[in-house]
Design an enzyme around this catalytic site. Sequence first.
Site, PDB file in Angstrom:
ATOM      1  N   THR A   1      43.725  19.375   3.768  1.00 13.44           N
ATOM      2  CA  THR A   1      44.250  20.131   4.883  1.00 13.44           C
ATOM      3  C   THR A   1      45.187  21.011   4.124  1.00 13.44           C
ATOM      4  OG1 THR A   1      43.716  18.229   6.348  1.00 13.44           O
ATOM      5  CG2 THR A   1      45.429  19.973   6.762  1.00 13.44           C
TER       6      THR A   1
ATOM      7  N   LYS B   1      48.013   5.174   2.151  1.00 14.19           N
ATOM      8  CA  LYS B   1      48.198   5.785   3.412  1.00 14.19           C
ATOM      9  C   LYS B   1      48.146   4.692   4.339  1.00 14.19           C
ATOM     10  CE  LYS B   1      45.813   9.363   6.043  1.00 14.19           C
ATOM     11  NZ  LYS B   1      44.952  10.572   5.854  1.00 14.19           N
TER      12      LYS B   1
ATOM     13  N   THR C   1      44.491  13.952   1.809  1.00 10.10           N
ATOM     14  CA  THR C   1      45.533  12.945   1.944  1.00 10.10           C
ATOM     15  C   THR C   1      44.637  11.424   1.859  1.00 10.10           C
ATOM     16  OG1 THR C   1      45.538  12.815   4.490  1.00 10.10           O
ATOM     17  CG2 THR C   1      47.407  13.772   3.323  1.00 10.10           C
ATOM     18  N   ASP C   2      43.364  11.561   2.404  1.00 11.88           N
ATOM     19  CA  ASP C   2      42.435  10.312   2.562  1.00 11.88           C
ATOM     20  C   ASP C   2      42.397   9.465   1.639  1.00 11.88           C
ATOM     21  OD1 ASP C   2      42.056  11.388   5.208  1.00 11.88           O
ATOM     22  OD2 ASP C   2      39.914  11.239   5.077  1.00 11.88           O
TER      23      ASP C   2
HETATM   24  N1  ASP Z   1      40.382  14.339   5.312  1.00 15.51           N
HETATM   25  C1  ASP Z   1      41.083  15.228   4.802  1.00 15.51           C
HETATM   26  C2  ASP Z   1      41.165  14.873   3.281  1.00 15.51           C
HETATM   27  O1  ASP Z   1      41.507  13.810   2.802  1.00 15.51           O
HETATM   28  C3  ASP Z   1      42.429  14.936   5.474  1.00 15.51           C
HETATM   29  C4  ASP Z   1      43.599  15.642   4.615  1.00 15.51           C
HETATM   30  O2  ASP Z   1      43.434  16.651   4.041  1.00 15.51           O
HETATM   31  O3  ASP Z   1      44.758  15.307   4.839  1.00 15.51           O
HETATM   32  O4  ASP Z   1      40.861  15.752   2.370  1.00 15.51           O
END
Ligand code: ASP
Length: 411
Positions: free
Chosen positions: A86, A239, A161-162
């Site tokens: 993101t 997380k 973040t995942d």
């Molecule tokens: N699903 C996305 C990822 O981990 C969520 C994010 O970017 O925060 O790439």
Amino acid sequence: MADYEPGDYVEVQTKKGVFRGVLLPTSQFSDRNVVLLKLDNGYNVGIVPDQIRVLRKGTQKKKIKKSVPAPNPNLPTVSILGTGGTIASYVDYRTGAVHPALSAEDFAYAVPEIRNEANIRARLIFNILSEDMKPEYWIKIAHAIKEESERSEGIVIPHGTDTMTYTAAALSFMFPKLSVPVVLVGSQRSSDRPSSDAYINLLSAVRVAKSDLGEVAVVMHATSNDDVCHIHRGTRVRKMHTSRRDAFKSINSAPIGVVGEELKFTEEYVKKSDETVLVPSLDEKVSLIYYYPGMPVSVFERMLEGMHGAIIMGTGLGHVASDFVPAVKKAVKDGVIIGMASQCLYGQVNLNVYSTGRELKNAGVIPLGDMLPEVAYVKLMWLLGNYDEEEVKRLLPENLRGELASRRVLQ
Ligand code: ASP
């Protein structure tokens, strides 16, 4: 083709009323049903349109000229190595425009305050959502870090973040020594939402990348306010929430520092060394097995098939059903290295308390103290990729990169 485009002044009819403003470009992470509008009062909104009417065509074609100032000799150089997620696109908060941050120009343009902190070198390693991350990509990132460590004083890695904490752990083990800080950063809210955390997180990450830190860290919002970020050790962070901006927490330890008005390390941290040493090999033949009541032994056995190692996420102090013990014994006899972490996440594994624990220990399972299960999984891959069997068994319960509270776990 739509007869409106970014830059046009439009009137948008929605179920909630009529809005007027300049149509903004969307990013690859924007909801397709939503249009972004810069209202006359300067606010950006994302709205679901029933109808869009162009009141005035954009006067200039939307290619905004971006200029990056000449490098400032008084500032350090920080490399930003994009991997996607993101955070890979930004809203420029003054114009509202969304930019995929692909180049040094894009970064410097998207978060102009960064220019006051450092000269930026930027490069995109790949552009993926982190659920698509693979161990081979961790190795790719590690090589890019090694190269950049020769050209800059710090490295920032924007990442989805995942699975960011898996990458942080992998990089922690792959670099026994670092001459630069390596800072992973993400954002929980897509950057086309007013509540996005991308801006503060990235700016804070760049500030940590200028410090004397010599280990891998994750920098993310400390609270749901937009003022302070925590600096988490790469082997201790997880997380813990799907959507909150302060989703990242250090588990079984405190964050190693905070970045707000000032940058402060609050815990002991590893300082830069004179060289960066990369040991990148990984053995992917490792399973991470979440035990649950009712899990058939056959499923467990299948997850061990062809593997060189496995981390079990056991219940409580580190247990699986007692009828798993023969399967565990057999796997260990066949040379599979099995470590035990806990589903509880908080607290230490202890195989000395209950009979099942003792049986598992006698079967050869290695208790892993308060090491996070994912960290143990990545660590076992790294150990198997670089050491012989006896060394792997010896090093798995040792504290190598701050992944354990004490030097060695309770045997
Ligand atoms: N699903 C996305 C990822 O981990 C969520 C994010 O970017 O925060 O790439």
